[in-house]
Design a protein around this motif. Structure first.
Motif, PDB file in Angstrom:
ATOM      1  N   GLU A 203       0.843  -1.184   0.000  1.00  0.00           N
ATOM      2  CA  GLU A 203       0.000   0.000   0.000  1.00  0.00           C
ATOM      3  C   GLU A 203       0.880   1.237   0.000  1.00  0.00           C
ATOM      4  O   GLU A 203       2.097   1.134   0.056  1.00  0.00           O
ATOM      5  CB  GLU A 203      -0.907  -0.034   1.233  1.00  0.00           C
ATOM      6  CG  GLU A 203      -1.855  -1.214   1.177  1.00  0.00           C
ATOM      7  CD  GLU A 203      -2.712  -1.307   2.410  1.00  0.00           C
ATOM      8  OE1 GLU A 203      -3.617  -0.492   2.535  1.00  0.00           O
ATOM      9  OE2 GLU A 203      -2.489  -2.190   3.233  1.00  0.00           O
ATOM     10  N   SER A 204       0.260   2.400  -0.051  1.00  0.00           N
ATOM     11  CA  SER A 204       1.079   3.611  -0.081  1.00  0.00           C
ATOM     12  C   SER A 204       1.860   3.724   1.221  1.00  0.00           C
ATOM     13  O   SER A 204       1.357   3.410   2.290  1.00  0.00           O
ATOM     14  CB  SER A 204       0.200   4.844  -0.292  1.00  0.00           C
ATOM     15  OG  SER A 204      -0.871   4.837   0.600  1.00  0.00           O
TER      16      SER A 204
ATOM     17  N   ASP B   4      -6.693   3.806 -17.927  1.00  0.00           N
ATOM     18  CA  ASP B   4      -7.957   3.077 -17.883  1.00  0.00           C
ATOM     19  C   ASP B   4      -7.717   1.579 -17.959  1.00  0.00           C
ATOM     20  O   ASP B   4      -6.703   1.134 -18.485  1.00  0.00           O
ATOM     21  CB  ASP B   4      -8.826   3.499 -19.067  1.00  0.00           C
ATOM     22  CG  ASP B   4      -9.558   4.768 -18.775  1.00  0.00           C
ATOM     23  OD1 ASP B   4      -9.940   4.948 -17.612  1.00  0.00           O
ATOM     24  OD2 ASP B   4      -9.734   5.568 -19.683  1.00  0.00           O
ATOM     25  N   SER B   5      -8.704   0.825 -17.492  1.00  0.00           N
ATOM     26  CA  SER B   5      -8.460  -0.612 -17.351  1.00  0.00           C
ATOM     27  C   SER B   5      -8.217  -1.314 -18.685  1.00  0.00           C
ATOM     28  O   SER B   5      -7.393  -2.217 -18.767  1.00  0.00           O
ATOM     29  CB  SER B   5      -9.610  -1.273 -16.607  1.00  0.00           C
ATOM     30  OG  SER B   5     -10.818  -1.031 -17.255  1.00  0.00           O
ATOM     31  N   THR B   6      -8.909  -0.890 -19.744  1.00  0.00           N
ATOM     32  CA  THR B   6      -8.676  -1.591 -21.015  1.00  0.00           C
ATOM     33  C   THR B   6      -7.292  -1.263 -21.571  1.00  0.00           C
ATOM     34  O   THR B   6      -6.640  -2.114 -22.171  1.00  0.00           O
ATOM     35  CB  THR B   6      -9.749  -1.222 -22.060  1.00  0.00           C
ATOM     36  OG1 THR B   6      -9.912   0.178 -22.077  1.00  0.00           O
ATOM     37  CG2 THR B   6     -11.065  -1.884 -21.752  1.00  0.00           C
TER      38      THR B   6
ATOM     39  N   GLN C 110      -4.776  -0.324 -19.625  1.00  0.00           N
ATOM     40  CA  GLN C 110      -3.875  -0.937 -18.656  1.00  0.00           C
ATOM     41  C   GLN C 110      -3.437  -2.318 -19.121  1.00  0.00           C
ATOM     42  O   GLN C 110      -2.260  -2.663 -19.105  1.00  0.00           O
ATOM     43  CB  GLN C 110      -4.608  -1.048 -17.319  1.00  0.00           C
ATOM     44  CG  GLN C 110      -4.000  -2.032 -16.344  1.00  0.00           C
ATOM     45  CD  GLN C 110      -4.657  -1.920 -14.988  1.00  0.00           C
ATOM     46  OE1 GLN C 110      -4.623  -0.873 -14.377  1.00  0.00           O
ATOM     47  NE2 GLN C 110      -5.253  -2.986 -14.518  1.00  0.00           N
ATOM     48  N   MET C 111      -4.400  -3.083 -19.612  1.00  0.00           N
ATOM     49  CA  MET C 111      -4.098  -4.439 -20.037  1.00  0.00           C
ATOM     50  C   MET C 111      -3.168  -4.436 -21.244  1.00  0.00           C
ATOM     51  O   MET C 111      -2.228  -5.222 -21.308  1.00  0.00           O
ATOM     52  CB  MET C 111      -5.394  -5.158 -20.378  1.00  0.00           C
ATOM     53  CG  MET C 111      -5.234  -6.628 -20.395  1.00  0.00           C
ATOM     54  SD  MET C 111      -6.758  -7.376 -19.910  1.00  0.00           S
ATOM     55  CE  MET C 111      -6.688  -8.817 -20.926  1.00  0.00           C
TER      56      MET C 111
ATOM     57  N   LEU D 129       0.400  -3.589 -20.091  1.00  0.00           N
ATOM     58  CA  LEU D 129       1.037  -4.682 -19.366  1.00  0.00           C
ATOM     59  C   LEU D 129       1.353  -5.855 -20.292  1.00  0.00           C
ATOM     60  O   LEU D 129       2.407  -6.489 -20.159  1.00  0.00           O
ATOM     61  CB  LEU D 129       0.140  -5.134 -18.220  1.00  0.00           C
ATOM     62  CG  LEU D 129       0.065  -4.155 -17.059  1.00  0.00           C
ATOM     63  CD1 LEU D 129      -1.029  -4.542 -16.103  1.00  0.00           C
ATOM     64  CD2 LEU D 129       1.385  -4.062 -16.338  1.00  0.00           C
TER      65      LEU D 129
ATOM     66  N   HIS E  22       0.215  -1.505  -6.603  1.00  0.00           N
ATOM     67  CA  HIS E  22      -0.570  -1.680  -5.386  1.00  0.00           C
ATOM     68  C   HIS E  22      -1.683  -2.685  -5.631  1.00  0.00           C
ATOM     69  O   HIS E  22      -2.442  -3.014  -4.745  1.00  0.00           O
ATOM     70  CB  HIS E  22      -1.144  -0.342  -4.944  1.00  0.00           C
ATOM     71  CG  HIS E  22      -2.142   0.193  -5.924  1.00  0.00           C
ATOM     72  ND1 HIS E  22      -1.769   0.911  -7.021  1.00  0.00           N
ATOM     73  CD2 HIS E  22      -3.472   0.058  -5.979  1.00  0.00           C
ATOM     74  CE1 HIS E  22      -2.839   1.213  -7.729  1.00  0.00           C
ATOM     75  NE2 HIS E  22      -3.899   0.702  -7.122  1.00  0.00           N
TER      76      HIS E  22
ATOM     77  N   GLY F 134      -4.326  -8.046  -7.778  1.00  0.00           N
ATOM     78  CA  GLY F 134      -4.961  -8.777  -8.872  1.00  0.00           C
ATOM     79  C   GLY F 134      -4.142  -8.718 -10.148  1.00  0.00           C
ATOM     80  O   GLY F 134      -3.979  -9.698 -10.860  1.00  0.00           O
ATOM     81  N   LEU F 135      -3.609  -7.529 -10.398  1.00  0.00           N
ATOM     82  CA  LEU F 135      -2.806  -7.305 -11.595  1.00  0.00           C
ATOM     83  C   LEU F 135      -1.508  -8.104 -11.542  1.00  0.00           C
ATOM     84  O   LEU F 135      -1.121  -8.765 -12.503  1.00  0.00           O
ATOM     85  CB  LEU F 135      -2.540  -5.814 -11.667  1.00  0.00           C
ATOM     86  CG  LEU F 135      -1.667  -5.103 -12.688  1.00  0.00           C
ATOM     87  CD1 LEU F 135      -2.087  -3.661 -12.686  1.00  0.00           C
ATOM     88  CD2 LEU F 135      -0.221  -5.207 -12.344  1.00  0.00           C
TER      89      LEU F 135
ATOM     90  N   LYS G 295      -0.884 -10.722  -9.972  1.00  0.00           N
ATOM     91  CA  LYS G 295      -1.168 -12.151 -10.090  1.00  0.00           C
ATOM     92  C   LYS G 295      -1.087 -12.618 -11.539  1.00  0.00           C
ATOM     93  O   LYS G 295      -0.656 -13.726 -11.831  1.00  0.00           O
ATOM     94  CB  LYS G 295      -2.565 -12.404  -9.527  1.00  0.00           C
ATOM     95  CG  LYS G 295      -2.995 -13.848  -9.505  1.00  0.00           C
ATOM     96  CD  LYS G 295      -4.402 -13.941  -8.946  1.00  0.00           C
ATOM     97  CE  LYS G 295      -4.920 -15.351  -9.002  1.00  0.00           C
ATOM     98  NZ  LYS G 295      -6.299 -15.410  -8.523  1.00  0.00           N
ATOM     99  N   TYR G 296      -1.543 -11.764 -12.462  1.00  0.00           N
ATOM    100  CA  TYR G 296      -1.577 -12.161 -13.859  1.00  0.00           C
ATOM    101  C   TYR G 296      -0.226 -12.049 -14.551  1.00  0.00           C
ATOM    102  O   TYR G 296       0.039 -12.761 -15.499  1.00  0.00           O
ATOM    103  CB  TYR G 296      -2.597 -11.314 -14.620  1.00  0.00           C
ATOM    104  CG  TYR G 296      -3.997 -11.805 -14.426  1.00  0.00           C
ATOM    105  CD1 TYR G 296      -4.555 -12.707 -15.326  1.00  0.00           C
ATOM    106  CD2 TYR G 296      -4.745 -11.403 -13.330  1.00  0.00           C
ATOM    107  CE1 TYR G 296      -5.835 -13.180 -15.146  1.00  0.00           C
ATOM    108  CE2 TYR G 296      -6.019 -11.873 -13.142  1.00  0.00           C
ATOM    109  CZ  TYR G 296      -6.560 -12.755 -14.052  1.00  0.00           C
ATOM    110  OH  TYR G 296      -7.821 -13.233 -13.863  1.00  0.00           O
ATOM    111  N   TYR G 297       0.605 -11.115 -14.106  1.00  0.00           N
ATOM    112  CA  TYR G 297       1.792 -10.822 -14.893  1.00  0.00           C
ATOM    113  C   TYR G 297       3.105 -11.273 -14.272  1.00  0.00           C
ATOM    114  O   TYR G 297       4.116 -11.256 -14.938  1.00  0.00           O
ATOM    115  CB  TYR G 297       1.843  -9.326 -15.205  1.00  0.00           C
ATOM    116  CG  TYR G 297       0.802  -8.942 -16.208  1.00  0.00           C
ATOM    117  CD1 TYR G 297       1.026  -9.152 -17.560  1.00  0.00           C
ATOM    118  CD2 TYR G 297      -0.422  -8.429 -15.816  1.00  0.00           C
ATOM    119  CE1 TYR G 297       0.064  -8.842 -18.491  1.00  0.00           C
ATOM    120  CE2 TYR G 297      -1.393  -8.115 -16.748  1.00  0.00           C
ATOM    121  CZ  TYR G 297      -1.140  -8.320 -18.081  1.00  0.00           C
ATOM    122  OH  TYR G 297      -2.096  -8.026 -19.007  1.00  0.00           O
TER     123      TYR G 297
END
Lengths: 268, 319
Positions: free
Chosen positions: B41-42, B185-187, B189-190, B193, B212, B215-216, B218-220
């Motif tokens: 976290e920050s 933005d999330s789209t 962002q993907m 990454l 932070h 979830g992100l 975890k994928y990368y």
């Protein structure tokens, strides 16, 4: 255009909003316009939570501001209890203002840095002329602080002395003090750390159960909206692309944009 | 993995001039071709750690470490000039704030080749040729127009692509991405990454992904380091962290993120209290005030453990 009176607590009919980007010199007529919203209809009932999701620039905040009376729309109308907010007289509008409150993303930005927390939370009571007795305001403020889980001695501090989570609680207390029917949460938890975010979300839910308020919950975070909202509105480029319950929209999305949005978020 | 160690940090401590500890004895290791996620976290010190690797630590902070080797070079003995050259040539940096990293008054093409020209003997033409290639590689179609434009004419996603292309100019052997998609933005962002991941796959460039967002990561990422209040709470592979989290903080962190299959009416798990300042833990655990498994021992001691397959965690309890 005749609009049928609506049964909902708050509803918007075919709201369009265009921002003027550039004007002709001297004449002053708009030269270039940007359409932020295009014929968006929206309604919310008592005690309900409606989530608005979308990326930045999709018009979700603009819609929230128009529904809350902070902005006017270029076309369409907003009705509060079947009265168009444009046709309201001063008293009616004051009642509307009182019943529709906001919580913003950046709580510190929406507070005066030189005001004590006590004055920040008590301010709506004064401006809406609900109460002018200092003692009464003070006791109400303390009650609100207790409700949002803050200590009494915070009342004499300044916003700069509080953490982000505490500030957001103060913002909630300020919205709650006038006993509103609707709270519009515009990215209310986006600036918070995840461990604090969960606390605020739970607090909002508890308060809703207690006071039977309606929330318009604007966020880009699908997981958060899914947790909070009964009904969800997905926006893209100024129009609504999909509406439905959380399961309908997120588990079985039909619109390609919603599918893309769900696929690109890292929630399970 | 007995591969080449790209990053070998042992016991890194960062302090302010007044002696306040911001990062408290952390150890990081990174191997070739790996993507390491640093989550926290920050205020957890993750950005400061990244900045130390980049030699960008603000001057009013000082750091010390038992070992600090980046790409085989020892920062502890390396001179100022050499460190600068090493970072400039071999480390690519993708910043969080896409706008402020680029100079608003200089065209993209001039910015993008600047670092390259500094460390190679190639001329401008060759540099621009390389820039064109890279800009195309990061998924920008209209390369000529982009290279001619100024940063403020581009969207956040575009700017971040430019930043990545710029980071790749010198064929870096390590990429440090400090919250590269927080402002996006999330789209988009993907896409960004995915791009970093492609670079990682293609050139086997190791990446440190500071974020932070658990979830992100975890994928990368292949390995995750969880930081809290300037300390590493847990460090393990992604599978270990998500299937068998050892530290109470990691467990709580996974639970507080609202998932899509949460049942209606179910209460979200929360971590009570708020982030405490670094260095207030005394001798004990930094997380003790918010921990639901708190014991008496947590007040004054803390045990560091390494279980199967380098699964490190810092807790008095055995799970």
């Amino acid at each position: 255009m005749a609009v049928q009176p609506c049964r909902h607590l708050l509803c918007g009919h075919d709201i369009s909003k265009a921002f003027v980007v550039e004007r002709w010199p001297i004449i002053g007529k708009p030269r270039k316009q940007f359409t932020a919203l295009e014929k968006v209809s929206f309604h919310i009932d008592e005690g309900e939570t409606v989530g608005i999701v979308g990326e930045s620039g999709s018009g979700k905040s603009t819609l929230g501001e128009i529904l809350g009376g902070l902005r006017t729309c270029t076309e369409g109308s907003v009705h509060y209890k079947a009265v168009n907010i444009r046709d309201m007289n001063r008293n009616q509008f004051r009642v509307f203002r009182r019943n529709v409150q906001f919580i913003f993303q950046d709580p510190k930005g929406s507070m005066h840095p030189y005001f004590r927390i006590r004055d920040i939370i008590g301010e709506p009571l004064k401006t809406l002329k609900l109460c002018s007795d200092r003692e009464e305001i003070s006791s109400l403020v303390e009650e609100m602080l207790a409700q949002v889980g803050l200590d009494k001695d915070i009342a004499d501090k300044y916003p700069g002395q509080l953490s982000g989570g505490q500030c957001q609680r103060v913002a909630i207390a300020r919205a709650l003090i006038v006993n509103p029917q609707i709270i519009i949460c515009d990215e209310a938890v986006s600036a918070l750390d995840v461990s604090v975010q969960a606390q605020i979300l739970n607090l909002l839910k508890d308060l809703q159960r207690k006071h039977r308020m309606a929330y318009i919950f604007i966020s880009h975070d699908i997981g958060v909206v899914n947790y909070m909202a009964d009904r969800i509105v997905v926006m893209n480029r100024g129009s609504i692309v999909e509406t439905g319950t959380a399961e309908q929209v997120f588990i079985t999305p039909t619109h390609p944009y919603t599918k893309k949005l769900v696929a690109s978020s890292f929630v399970n | 993995m007995a591969e080449e160690k790209v990053l070998d940090i042992e016991n890194l401590t960062i302090r302010t001039q007044r002696g306040r500890t911001l990062v408290d004895g952390i150890s990081l290791h990174l191997y070739k071709g790996e993507v390491l996620g640093v989550v926290g976290e920050s205020g957890s010190g993750k950005t400061l750690t990244a900045k130390t690797i980049l030699n960008l630590l603000p001057e009013n902070l000082s750091w010390e470490a038992d070992r600090f080797a980046v790409l085989g070079a020892d920062y502890l003995t390396l001179g100022k000039k050499d460190t600068k050259a090493l970072v400039g040539q071999k480390i690519g940096y993708v910043p969080q704030n896409t706008g402020s990293y680029l100079h608003p008054m200089i065209r993209i093409k001039d910015q993008i080749i600047d670092g390259y020209l500094r460390y190679t003997k190639n001329n401008r033409g060759e540099a621009l040729e390389r820039a064109r290639e890279l800009v195309k590689a990061v998924g920008i179609r209209d390369t000529e127009r982009l290279l001619k434009s100024y940063p403020w004419q581009l969207s956040g996603g575009m700017r971040q692509r430019v930043n990545i292309a710029m980071a790749l100019m010198n064929q870096p052997r390590l990429i440090v991405a400090d919250e590269p998609t927080t402002a996006l933005d999330s789209t988009i962002q993907m896409q960004v990454l995915d791009l970093l991941k492609t670079v990682n796959d293609l050139y086997e460039t190791p990446v440190i992904l500071v974020s932070h967002d658990l979830g992100l990561v975890k994928y990368y990422c292949e390995r995750i380091v969880v930081m809290y209040a300037g300390q590493i709470m847990e460090a393990a592979t992604v599978e270990q962290v998500f299937s068998n989290p050892k530290h109470p903080y990691t467990r709580a962190l996974i639970k507080v993120i609202p998932s899509l299959n949460i049942k209606k009416g179910e209460r979200l798990a929360e971590i009570p209290g708020q982030l405490n300042a670094v260095g207030t833990a005394g001798g004990g655990c930094a997380f003790k005030e918010r921990c639901s498994f708190r014991q008496e021992a947590c007040e004054y001691t803390i045990r560091e453990k390494t279980v199967a397959d380098n699964h490190y965690y810092r807790c008095n309890l055995d799970f």
